[in-house]
Design a protein around this motif. Sequence first.
Motif, mmCIF file in Angstrom:
data_model
loop_
_atom_site.group_PDB
_atom_site.id
_atom_site.type_symbol
_atom_site.label_atom_id
_atom_site.label_comp_id
_atom_site.label_asym_id
_atom_site.label_seq_id
_atom_site.Cartn_x
_atom_site.Cartn_y
_atom_site.Cartn_z
ATOM 1 N N ALA A 177 0.827 -1.211 0.000
ATOM 2 C CA ALA A 177 0.000 0.000 0.000
ATOM 3 C C ALA A 177 0.861 1.260 0.000
ATOM 4 C CB ALA A 177 -0.919 -0.007 1.214
ATOM 5 N N GLY A 178 2.027 1.191 0.637
ATOM 6 C CA GLY A 178 2.938 2.331 0.617
ATOM 7 C C GLY A 178 3.465 2.612 -0.779
ATOM 8 N N PHE A 179 3.784 1.556 -1.512
ATOM 9 C CA PHE A 179 4.219 1.727 -2.901
ATOM 10 C C PHE A 179 3.093 2.315 -3.740
ATOM 11 C CE2 PHE A 179 4.905 0.107 -7.238
ATOM 12 C CZ PHE A 179 6.163 0.651 -7.482
ATOM 13 N N ASN A 180 1.873 1.874 -3.473
ATOM 14 C CA ASN A 180 0.717 2.418 -4.184
ATOM 15 C C ASN A 180 0.550 3.910 -3.884
ATOM 16 O OD1 ASN A 180 -0.830 1.256 -6.118
ATOM 17 N ND2 ASN A 180 -2.296 0.307 -4.743
ATOM 18 N N SER A 181 0.859 4.298 -2.664
ATOM 19 C CA SER A 181 0.791 5.712 -2.298
ATOM 20 C C SER A 181 1.750 6.533 -3.149
ATOM 21 C CB SER A 181 1.132 5.899 -0.810
ATOM 22 O OG SER A 181 0.256 5.167 0.009
ATOM 23 N N ALA A 182 2.955 5.985 -3.389
ATOM 24 C CA ALA A 182 3.935 6.681 -4.220
ATOM 25 C C ALA A 182 3.415 6.849 -5.650
ATOM 26 C CB ALA A 182 5.259 5.914 -4.217
ATOM 27 N N LEU A 183 2.737 5.822 -6.175
ATOM 28 C CA LEU A 183 2.168 5.915 -7.521
ATOM 29 C C LEU A 183 1.143 7.039 -7.606
ATOM 30 C CD1 LEU A 183 1.537 2.183 -8.562
ATOM 31 C CD2 LEU A 183 3.343 3.709 -9.365
ATOM 32 N N LEU A 184 0.295 7.117 -6.603
ATOM 33 C CA LEU A 184 -0.777 8.113 -6.624
ATOM 34 C C LEU A 184 -0.228 9.530 -6.443
ATOM 35 C CD1 LEU A 184 -3.702 7.555 -7.167
ATOM 36 C CD2 LEU A 184 -4.173 7.682 -4.732
ATOM 37 N N LEU A 185 0.786 9.684 -5.608
ATOM 38 C CA LEU A 185 1.389 11.006 -5.424
ATOM 39 C C LEU A 185 2.100 11.462 -6.699
ATOM 40 C CD1 LEU A 185 2.828 10.711 -1.805
ATOM 41 C CD2 LEU A 185 0.986 12.207 -2.583
ATOM 42 N N THR A 186 2.733 10.523 -7.394
ATOM 43 C CA THR A 186 3.378 10.873 -8.661
ATOM 44 C C THR A 186 2.342 11.279 -9.699
ATOM 45 O OG1 THR A 186 5.111 9.257 -8.163
ATOM 46 C CG2 THR A 186 5.014 10.086 -10.406
ATOM 47 N N LEU A 231 -1.964 6.467 -16.549
ATOM 48 C CA LEU A 231 -1.252 5.194 -16.437
ATOM 49 C C LEU A 231 -0.869 4.902 -14.987
ATOM 50 C CD1 LEU A 231 1.056 5.281 -19.595
ATOM 51 C CD2 LEU A 231 -0.973 3.870 -19.219
ATOM 52 N N LEU A 232 -0.442 5.940 -14.278
ATOM 53 C CA LEU A 232 -0.112 5.760 -12.860
ATOM 54 C C LEU A 232 -1.368 5.411 -12.059
ATOM 55 C CD1 LEU A 232 2.393 8.721 -12.472
ATOM 56 C CD2 LEU A 232 2.938 6.293 -12.192
ATOM 57 N N GLY A 233 -2.491 6.049 -12.419
ATOM 58 C CA GLY A 233 -3.751 5.702 -11.770
ATOM 59 C C GLY A 233 -4.147 4.268 -12.037
ATOM 60 N N LEU A 234 -3.950 3.819 -13.281
ATOM 61 C CA LEU A 234 -4.245 2.420 -13.616
ATOM 62 C C LEU A 234 -3.302 1.475 -12.876
ATOM 63 C CD1 LEU A 234 -4.887 2.709 -17.464
ATOM 64 C CD2 LEU A 234 -6.574 2.186 -15.695
ATOM 65 N N GLY A 235 -2.042 1.911 -12.723
ATOM 66 C CA GLY A 235 -1.094 1.113 -11.939
ATOM 67 C C GLY A 235 -1.550 0.961 -10.498
ATOM 68 N N PHE A 236 -2.064 2.056 -9.934
ATOM 69 C CA PHE A 236 -2.605 2.015 -8.574
ATOM 70 C C PHE A 236 -3.749 1.011 -8.488
ATOM 71 C CE2 PHE A 236 -5.798 3.277 -5.507
ATOM 72 C CZ PHE A 236 -5.066 3.535 -4.357
ATOM 73 N N LEU A 237 -4.673 1.078 -9.450
ATOM 74 C CA LEU A 237 -5.829 0.178 -9.440
ATOM 75 C C LEU A 237 -5.405 -1.279 -9.633
ATOM 76 C CD1 LEU A 237 -8.305 2.326 -11.568
ATOM 77 C CD2 LEU A 237 -8.415 1.914 -9.101
ATOM 78 N N GLY A 238 -4.441 -1.499 -10.531
ATOM 79 C CA GLY A 238 -3.964 -2.860 -10.761
ATOM 80 C C GLY A 238 -3.300 -3.445 -9.520
ATOM 81 N N LEU A 239 -2.488 -2.620 -8.850
ATOM 82 C CA LEU A 239 -1.815 -3.088 -7.639
ATOM 83 C C LEU A 239 -2.815 -3.316 -6.507
ATOM 84 C CD1 LEU A 239 1.070 -3.749 -6.859
ATOM 85 C CD2 LEU A 239 1.312 -1.437 -5.951
ATOM 86 N N LYS A 240 -3.830 -2.460 -6.463
ATOM 87 C CA LYS A 240 -4.863 -2.640 -5.438
ATOM 88 C C LYS A 240 -5.653 -3.923 -5.704
ATOM 89 C CE LYS A 240 -6.825 -1.622 -1.750
ATOM 90 N NZ LYS A 240 -6.022 -1.795 -0.530
ATOM 91 N N GLY A 241 -5.926 -4.210 -6.980
ATOM 92 C CA GLY A 241 -6.597 -5.449 -7.328
ATOM 93 C C GLY A 241 -5.771 -6.666 -6.942
ATOM 94 N N PHE A 242 -4.454 -6.578 -7.160
ATOM 95 C CA PHE A 242 -3.558 -7.660 -6.749
ATOM 96 C C PHE A 242 -3.597 -7.841 -5.231
ATOM 97 C CE2 PHE A 242 0.664 -8.838 -5.121
ATOM 98 C CZ PHE A 242 0.812 -10.092 -5.703
ATOM 99 N N GLU A 243 -3.626 -6.705 -4.514
ATOM 100 C CA GLU A 243 -3.688 -6.765 -3.055
ATOM 101 C C GLU A 243 -4.990 -7.415 -2.586
ATOM 102 O OE1 GLU A 243 -3.367 -3.755 0.823
ATOM 103 O OE2 GLU A 243 -3.397 -2.954 -1.227
ATOM 104 N N TYR A 244 -6.103 -7.042 -3.229
ATOM 105 C CA TYR A 244 -7.385 -7.670 -2.890
ATOM 106 C C TYR A 244 -7.332 -9.183 -3.112
ATOM 107 C CZ TYR A 244 -10.013 -3.256 -2.464
ATOM 108 O OH TYR A 244 -10.502 -2.043 -2.054
ATOM 109 N N ALA A 245 -6.766 -9.590 -4.247
ATOM 110 C CA ALA A 245 -6.677 -11.024 -4.562
ATOM 111 C C ALA A 245 -5.836 -11.747 -3.517
ATOM 112 C CB ALA A 245 -6.082 -11.213 -5.954
ATOM 113 N N TRP A 246 -4.749 -11.111 -3.100
ATOM 114 C CA TRP A 246 -3.876 -11.688 -2.082
ATOM 115 C C TRP A 246 -4.634 -11.854 -0.770
ATOM 116 C CZ3 TRP A 246 1.593 -9.212 -0.885
ATOM 117 C CH2 TRP A 246 2.328 -10.096 -0.085
ATOM 118 N N GLU A 247 -5.347 -10.809 -0.373
ATOM 119 C CA GLU A 247 -6.118 -10.858 0.877
ATOM 120 C C GLU A 247 -7.257 -11.865 0.791
ATOM 121 O OE1 GLU A 247 -5.288 -6.142 1.979
ATOM 122 O OE2 GLU A 247 -7.046 -6.761 0.821
#
Length: 215
Positions: free
Chosen positions: A67-76, A105-121
């Motif tokens: 989630a911290g890495f995702n934060s960096a994507l969104l701030l960028t 693209l960064l927003g899509l990266g955030f969503l993709g990583l969040k989807g991966f996180e959901y799948a993991w959880e």
Amino acid sequence: MAVRKRYLAEQFSTASQQREATYLGMWLFLATEIMMFGALFLVISYYRLHDPRAVAEAVHHLHFVLAGFNSALLLTASLCMSLVVKASRQDYHRHVQLWLVLAALLGLGFLGLKGFEYAWEYREGLLPGSPNESPLKNPGSRLYMVIYLYSTALHALHVSIAVVLALGMAARIHFGHMKLPERAITLEMVGLYWHLVDVIWILLYPALYLLGRPA
């Protein structure tokens, strides 16, 4: 500034009046978004005070580094939107399109990583509806995961809207349907929305992932 004054909607008598009305409307809309997420933050805060042990157990299993890495994507992405606004005022069409697409693209990266996180959880049995055995033994911890899922999914929906807006603006500029710098204020409004979405996540991240986390 003279170029920007050429675009004036019929209901406005001056460019300054149009600009003030646009900003007022946008800030009113953003205020409703703040109230909605503000209610969520109140629920999160109350639950933390009401059952800190259950919250600590749930937070311990959340993937805060991801989630911290995702934060960096969104701030960028937010930085890119600031550059969009600056370039639009200077009539740099290609730069505007470049930063808009990069932000999307960064927003899509955030969503993709969040989807991966959901799948993991989900595989770990943390999310509601998972068929796997949950490592959370406290019923209160499982309730916290419901709050977590609702909060982050609602935010992800807002990120999706921001991505669609960015790509839509880039397409309109590319095909000549939106003139710059006359319509730069439209990009400013999109930028304000992006920044609000980012600020909400910067508050959600510690509220959900960090506070109450066992040392």
